[in-house]
Scaffold this motif. Structure first.
Motif, short mmCIF file in Angstrom:
data_model
loop_
_atom_site.label_atom_id
_atom_site.label_comp_id
_atom_site.label_asym_id
_atom_site.label_seq_id
_atom_site.Cartn_x
_atom_site.Cartn_y
_atom_site.Cartn_z
N LEU A 1 -44.86 11.84 20.80
CA LEU A 1 -44.82 13.14 21.38
C LEU A 1 -44.63 14.01 20.07
O LEU A 1 -45.29 15.28 20.22
CB LEU A 1 -44.02 13.36 22.42
N LEU A 2 -43.65 13.70 19.27
CA LEU A 2 -43.23 14.53 18.12
C LEU A 2 -44.54 14.53 17.12
O LEU A 2 -44.67 15.89 16.50
CB LEU A 2 -41.95 13.91 17.21
N ALA B 1 -54.93 16.97 12.67
CA ALA B 1 -55.83 16.10 13.58
C ALA B 1 -55.31 14.80 13.48
O ALA B 1 -55.15 13.93 14.63
CB ALA B 1 -57.39 16.23 13.20
N TRP B 2 -55.07 14.05 12.41
CA TRP B 2 -54.48 12.83 12.21
C TRP B 2 -53.20 12.77 13.02
O TRP B 2 -52.80 11.53 13.60
CB TRP B 2 -54.12 12.67 10.87
N SER B 3 -52.36 13.79 12.79
CA SER B 3 -51.04 13.66 13.47
C SER B 3 -51.12 13.81 14.85
O SER B 3 -50.26 12.67 15.75
CB SER B 3 -50.29 14.95 13.38
N ILE B 4 -51.92 14.30 15.35
CA ILE B 4 -52.40 14.39 17.00
C ILE B 4 -52.96 12.99 17.40
O ILE B 4 -52.47 12.36 18.52
CB ILE B 4 -53.20 15.45 17.69
N ALA B 5 -53.97 12.45 16.85
CA ALA B 5 -54.58 11.12 17.14
C ALA B 5 -53.49 10.18 16.96
O ALA B 5 -53.44 9.38 17.98
CB ALA B 5 -55.76 11.08 16.28
N GLY C 1 -48.79 18.24 15.04
CA GLY C 1 -50.18 18.59 14.84
C GLY C 1 -50.64 19.84 15.53
O GLY C 1 -51.28 20.58 14.94
N ILE C 2 -50.08 19.85 16.70
CA ILE C 2 -50.51 21.30 17.28
C ILE C 2 -49.99 22.52 16.84
O ILE C 2 -50.40 23.49 16.34
CB ILE C 2 -49.89 21.28 18.92
N LEU C 3 -48.53 22.19 16.20
CA LEU C 3 -47.89 23.55 15.28
C LEU C 3 -48.85 23.67 14.09
O LEU C 3 -49.07 24.86 13.74
CB LEU C 3 -46.58 22.97 15.09
N ALA D 1 -49.87 5.37 23.81
CA ALA D 1 -50.57 4.54 24.44
C ALA D 1 -49.80 3.00 24.29
O ALA D 1 -49.91 2.11 25.02
CB ALA D 1 -52.25 4.36 24.08
N LEU D 2 -49.53 2.89 23.09
CA LEU D 2 -49.14 1.55 22.47
C LEU D 2 -47.75 1.43 23.19
O LEU D 2 -47.30 0.36 23.64
CB LEU D 2 -48.65 1.56 20.89
N ALA D 3 -46.88 2.49 23.48
CA ALA D 3 -45.70 2.36 24.03
C ALA D 3 -45.82 1.96 25.51
O ALA D 3 -45.17 1.13 25.99
CB ALA D 3 -45.01 3.64 23.92
#
Length: 183
Positions: free
Chosen positions: A134-135, A103-107, A140-142, A114-116
């Protein structure tokens, strides 16, 4: 400074021992990731349970002196409960830890994208930050989709870190040994 160098050079073998232990741990983590993950969860559980128990004792002992005593009590009880759960149900604890990391990785990935986007008019190469986002999202999804592989990967990373740290410690120990002979 010179006395510190003498002391470090005289006890170079302690750093060598730490390096060898780190390499042994790293090799075991890579060879047996499942048992290593279970052992790490059990160690975390033991730490949390003991920390919670001592926190609870301190809270009871110093009840009259503590400001926000209910927060102290809640924190101690939370550690005690989390440690007990980790010790009684280590598989669930490992899975929960992995889900928090996912969850942390996705957030964090979403925030990087958003920052980019916000930085694209201010800097060049903002796409690198978006790519990192994106990575992070993909990672996180994996972890959510393949938690077993995620836990093994996490243990492998710890194992590789331990091997590299052990090698660095051994190199430094041998350098300190040479320095000791020169002094």
């Amino acid at each position: 400074m010179r006395s510190l160098m003498h002391l470090a050079a005289r006890h170079w073998w302690l750093l060598l021992l730490r390096g060898l232990l780190a390499i042994a741990f790293g090799a075991m983590a890579l060879a047996w990731p499942g048992p290593t993950a279970a052992a790490l969860v059990l160690l975390l559980g033991a730490y949390l349970a003991v920390d919670g128990a001592f926190g609870l004792l301190d809270c009871i002992r110093h009840w009259g002196l503590l400001h926000d005593r209910w927060l102290w009590l809640l924190e101690a009880l939370l550690s005690l409960v989390a440690g007990t759960v980790a010790l009684l149900v280590p598989g669930l604890t490992a899975l929960a830890l992995l889900m928090v990391i996912a969850a942390w990785s996705i957030a964090a990935g979403l925030l990087r994208i958003a920052l980019a986007i916000r930085l694209r008019k201010l800097i060049e190469g903002e796409w690198r930050l978006a790519l990192g986002g994106l990575l992070s999202i993909a990672f996180g999804i994996l972890l959510f989709v393949l938690p077993e592989a995620g836990m093994v990967s996490l243990v492998w990373l710890v194992g590789i870190w331990a091997l590299l740290l052990g090698g660095a410690f051994i190199a430094l120990a041998l350098q300190l040994r040479r320095l000791g002979r020169a002094l």
